[in-house]
Design a protein around this motif. Structure first.
Motif, PDB file in Angstrom:
ATOM      1  N   GLY A  95       0.792  -1.231   0.000  1.00 55.50           N
ATOM      2  CA  GLY A  95       0.000   0.000   0.000  1.00 55.50           C
ATOM      3  C   GLY A  95       0.818   1.272   0.000  1.00 55.50           C
ATOM      4  N   SER A  96       2.140   1.172  -0.118  1.00 54.71           N
ATOM      5  CA  SER A  96       2.974   2.379  -0.128  1.00 54.71           C
ATOM      6  C   SER A  96       2.709   3.226  -1.364  1.00 54.71           C
ATOM      7  CB  SER A  96       4.454   1.995  -0.070  1.00 54.71           C
ATOM      8  OG  SER A  96       4.755   1.365   1.153  1.00 54.71           O
ATOM      9  N   ASN A  97       2.365   2.571  -2.462  1.00 49.50           N
ATOM     10  CA  ASN A  97       1.917   3.256  -3.679  1.00 49.50           C
ATOM     11  C   ASN A  97       2.917   4.287  -4.179  1.00 49.50           C
ATOM     12  OD1 ASN A  97       0.311   3.886  -5.838  1.00 49.50           O
ATOM     13  ND2 ASN A  97      -1.058   5.222  -4.677  1.00 49.50           N
ATOM     14  N   PHE A  98       4.078   3.827  -4.607  1.00 48.53           N
ATOM     15  CA  PHE A  98       5.067   4.692  -5.252  1.00 48.53           C
ATOM     16  C   PHE A  98       5.179   4.350  -6.738  1.00 48.53           C
ATOM     17  CE2 PHE A  98       6.573   6.359  -1.261  1.00 48.53           C
ATOM     18  CZ  PHE A  98       7.108   7.578  -1.623  1.00 48.53           C
ATOM     19  N   GLY A  99       4.088   3.899  -7.314  1.00 46.79           N
ATOM     20  CA  GLY A  99       4.106   3.543  -8.718  1.00 46.79           C
ATOM     21  C   GLY A  99       4.068   4.753  -9.625  1.00 46.79           C
ATOM     22  N   LYS A 100       4.026   4.501 -10.930  1.00 47.95           N
ATOM     23  CA  LYS A 100       4.024   5.570 -11.922  1.00 47.95           C
ATOM     24  C   LYS A 100       2.667   6.261 -11.973  1.00 47.95           C
ATOM     25  CE  LYS A 100       7.511   3.452 -14.921  1.00 47.95           C
ATOM     26  NZ  LYS A 100       7.815   2.967 -16.296  1.00 47.95           N
ATOM     27  N   GLY A 101       2.653   7.408 -12.663  1.00 45.35           N
ATOM     28  CA  GLY A 101       1.408   8.123 -12.898  1.00 45.35           C
ATOM     29  C   GLY A 101       0.978   9.052 -11.794  1.00 45.35           C
TER      30      GLY A 101
END
Length: 351
Positions: A128-134
């Protein structure tokens, strides 16, 4: 008049002349100021910000700071004055003003973001850290700073007074002049639209301050009063005031901003200053690709210029305007809808 009285009168004159130099205040532009960047900013909230900083009711877009680290002024800033990058100062002023949202594009900040993404991809981060693209926000504008330094020696006053008084006291007054220095700085700011590369705004600001090194040695610590505190004032305070002056002037212009418009071929479509032997704008134009924006009033004016009489450009899409648009569309191989669609805007801008 006795010599002692003459010396006393001359010393009093010296004090009056020095007081007349108005050395206790920072001069930012034409206004008296001791302003430096102070306080803090968090989102649109601020604390302790200067009351001289211009503000906006809502942000005008996002902005990133572009600092030319190879420039001569930057070398002076870092090596001679030992000051941090101007971006650190400007970020605070900009966020406190609420005129722009600052986005990070510096080398250090970009490395930090890349490091977090690498950790995310490695699987080491918790779920759930959510450091993905976009997720990165675009920078609408780029703000480029520049500094012009100046440091003038103002020893002439002390030398003249020394000649008047003479003797040991004269040498003391001359020492004041020799230690008196006016520090000046001019700051330039340029705002560029990152999508089109068009310069949106530019401004210049300035500041000056006079230091009295040795003032207290003549009249005593008590006589120097608050002036003595300026002996160790860093050049950074002058630079800060100059940047605030430049930024304030830019904000005042942006409040009344009106986009520049090139009539005829449109922005970047060839311009009105034709060059003999240059390619005609029509040779670089691909019909129907769009990309131009035009208000109804601008379309009405253009239709009138092209011979389609639609009346006074009032911005209203009435029957006469719709009829003119249909005639123009038919003449240019476009669907005769009578609407100001992107293809029609594009064709109007290049006819």
């Amino acid at each position: 008049m006795s010599r002692n009285k003459m010396v006393a009168v001359a010393a009093a004159c010296a004090a009056m002349l020095l007081a007349g130099c108005e050395t206790t205040d920072m001069k930012m532009g034409s206004a008296e100021s001791k302003t430096v960047a102070t306080g803090s900013a968090a989102g649109s909230a601020t604390s302790g910000a200067s009351d001289q900083l211009e503000r906006c009711p809502a942000p005008l877009g996002t902005v990133s700071l572009i600092e030319n680290e190879s420039a001569g002024w930057y070398t002076i800033l870092r090596n001679e004055y030992r000051l941090p990058p101007t971006a650190n100062l400007l970020r605070l002023l900009i966020q406190q003003s609420n005129c722009f949202v600052v986005v990070e594009r510096g080398a250090g900040g970009m490395r930090a973001m890349s490091r977090e993404r690498e950790l995310q991809q490695s699987g080491e981060m918790r779920g759930g850290s959510n450091f993905g693209k976009g997720q990165m926000v675009a920078s609408d504008y780029g703000l480029t700073p520049e500094i012009i330094f100046s440091s003038r020696d103002s020893g002439g006053i002390g030398g003249a007074l020394g000649g008047l008084i003479g003797g040991g006291r004269g040498r003391a007054v001359a020492a004041i002049g020799a230690g008196t220095q006016t520090r000046e700085a001019s700051a330039l700011l340029t705002l560029i639209d990152n999508r089109s590369s068009v310069q949106v705004a530019a401004s210049e600001g300035s500041a000056s301050k006079t230091d009295f090194a040795g003032f207290g040695s003549l009249f005593g610590v008590g006589g120097a009063g608050g002036l003595g505190g300026y002996q160790n004032t860093p050049q950074g305070k002058v630079i800060t005031a100059a940047f605030m002056d430049a930024y304030n002037q830019m904000v005042r212009s942006l409040r009344n901003y009106r986009a520049q418009s090139v009539q005829g071929q449109g922005l970047g479509g060839g311009g009105r200053l034709g060059v003999d032997g240059g390619a005609a704008p029509s040779r670089t134009y691909v019909p129907g690709q769009g990309g131009n924006t035009m208000s109804v009033a601008e379309a009405q004016q253009r239709l009138n210029e092209l011979g389609y009489n639609v009346g006074t450009p009032d911005g209203g899409m009435g029957p006469r305007t719709a009829s003119g648009l249909r005639s123009f569309q038919r003449a240019n191989g476009l669907p005769a809808t009578g609407r100001l669609d992107p293809a029609t805007m594009d064709a109007l801008a290049h006819r």
